[in-house]
Design an enzyme around this catalytic site. Structure first.
Site, PDB file in Angstrom:
ATOM      1  N   LEU A 113     -67.915 -10.234  97.094  1.00  0.00           N
ATOM      2  CA  LEU A 113     -68.308 -10.465  98.429  1.00  0.00           C
ATOM      3  C   LEU A 113     -67.579  -9.450  99.333  1.00  0.00           C
ATOM      4  O   LEU A 113     -66.650  -8.634  99.106  1.00  0.00           O
ATOM      5  CB  LEU A 113     -67.362 -11.762  98.890  1.00  0.00           C
ATOM      6  CG  LEU A 113     -67.875 -13.125  98.010  1.00  0.00           C
ATOM      7  CD1 LEU A 113     -67.117 -14.227  98.477  1.00  0.00           C
ATOM      8  CD2 LEU A 113     -69.369 -13.388  98.483  1.00  0.00           C
ATOM      9  N   ASP A 114     -68.231  -8.981 100.573  1.00  0.00           N
ATOM     10  CA  ASP A 114     -67.940  -7.925 101.075  1.00  0.00           C
ATOM     11  C   ASP A 114     -66.709  -8.347 101.821  1.00  0.00           C
ATOM     12  O   ASP A 114     -66.035  -9.528 101.891  1.00  0.00           O
ATOM     13  CB  ASP A 114     -68.851  -7.526 102.296  1.00  0.00           C
ATOM     14  CG  ASP A 114     -69.176  -8.617 103.489  1.00  0.00           C
ATOM     15  OD1 ASP A 114     -68.166  -8.850 104.001  1.00  0.00           O
ATOM     16  OD2 ASP A 114     -70.043  -9.232 103.577  1.00  0.00           O
ATOM     17  N   ILE A 115     -65.746  -7.526 102.504  1.00  0.00           N
ATOM     18  CA  ILE A 115     -64.447  -7.777 102.961  1.00  0.00           C
ATOM     19  C   ILE A 115     -64.464  -8.613 104.099  1.00  0.00           C
ATOM     20  O   ILE A 115     -63.374  -9.285 104.025  1.00  0.00           O
ATOM     21  CB  ILE A 115     -63.814  -6.239 103.228  1.00  0.00           C
ATOM     22  CG1 ILE A 115     -62.224  -6.377 103.446  1.00  0.00           C
ATOM     23  CG2 ILE A 115     -64.496  -5.986 104.589  1.00  0.00           C
ATOM     24  CD1 ILE A 115     -61.604  -5.182 103.376  1.00  0.00           C
TER      25      ILE A 115
END
Length: 249
Positions: A113-115
């Site tokens: 998952l992106d930050i």
């Protein structure tokens, strides 16, 4: 060609099934006779079959039997915003490793998952499971809830379900629905089975609704449920069986 699944010095299959809590030994014998039991993908009917339950896969009525769940560790994590989806980071940012310090196993994260996205991530010590869950050919659905500005018009669902073109190729949602609208913020649920970088954010931006906040709430048969941000839970029992079944293991 039939594969020889008999293991010299192994445990009788009906005894292994009984010890795993599947059924009594007598009932397990009936299951075997009825052809409901598979060992390494092969139906076995012999009451004299011996197996190694720690090295062979056994299915009853198509569902995987786990004889030692310690060898099949799957951890559900609710990743907070600001945590990177890796086990280490050269920039010193918080990582998934910080959230699973209580687990001694070597764990692999299933996708990322992106930050700036929070929610459900799975980690496992089973490399084959991790590979299959992440591969788009197995079409494991991933469910997200996105918050966007404004009222989401009906055409958005039609466009996303029919498919749109992104810079890295066409994509379409597996499912889409509006959850609710509160003031000028609308929450929508979107389901996809691919794992391209920032995919849901790019899809929603392409139809005119940039995402303000994004949470992954489901990965295949596993749901976030009431798992609090920054905490973990062990996936066990029927949920573990369903996860393996989703990718044919």
């Amino acid at each position: 060609m039939r594969k020889d699944v008999y293991v010299e010095g192994g445990i009788r299959l009906q005894k292994a099934l009984s010890q795993a809590g599947v059924a009594s030994r007598r009932a397990a014998e009936t299951m075997i006779a009825e052809g409901r039991v598979q060992v390494d993908g092969q139906v076995v009917r012999s009451q004299g079959i011996r197996i190694d339950p720690h090295k062979q896969s056994v299915h009853v009525d198509g569902e995987r039997v786990f004889f030692d769940e310690a060898k099949h560790v799957v951890i559900a994590v609710n990743k907070p915003v600001g945590v990177v989806s890796t086990m280490s980071d050269p920039e010193g940012r918080p990582t998934l490793a910080d959230l699973v310090v209580d687990y001694p196993e070597r764990l692999y994260n299933v996708g990322r998952l992106d930050i700036n996205t929070s929610g459900l991530l799975l980690l496992t010590n089973d490399g084959e499971l991790a590979n299959r869950l992440a591969h788009p050919s197995y079409e494991v659905p991933k469910t997200y809830v996105a918050r966007v500005h404004g009222e989401v018009k009906p055409y958005v669902k039609r466009k996303l379900m029919e498919g749109i073109e992104l810079e890295d190729g066409p994509i379409k949602a597996d499912a889409f629905r509006v959850i609710d609208t509160y003031g000028d913020i609308t929450s929508v649920e979107i389901v996809v089975h691919e794992g391209r970088n920032r995919l849901v954010r790019r899809m929603m931006e392409a139809v005119g609704y940039p995402v303000r906040e994004l949470v992954r709430t489901g990965f295949g048969p596993i749901s976030l449920d009431h798992l609090k941000q920054g905490t973990t839970r062990r996936v066990k029992g029927n949920a573990l069986t369903a996860l393996y079944g989703a990718v044919g293991l």
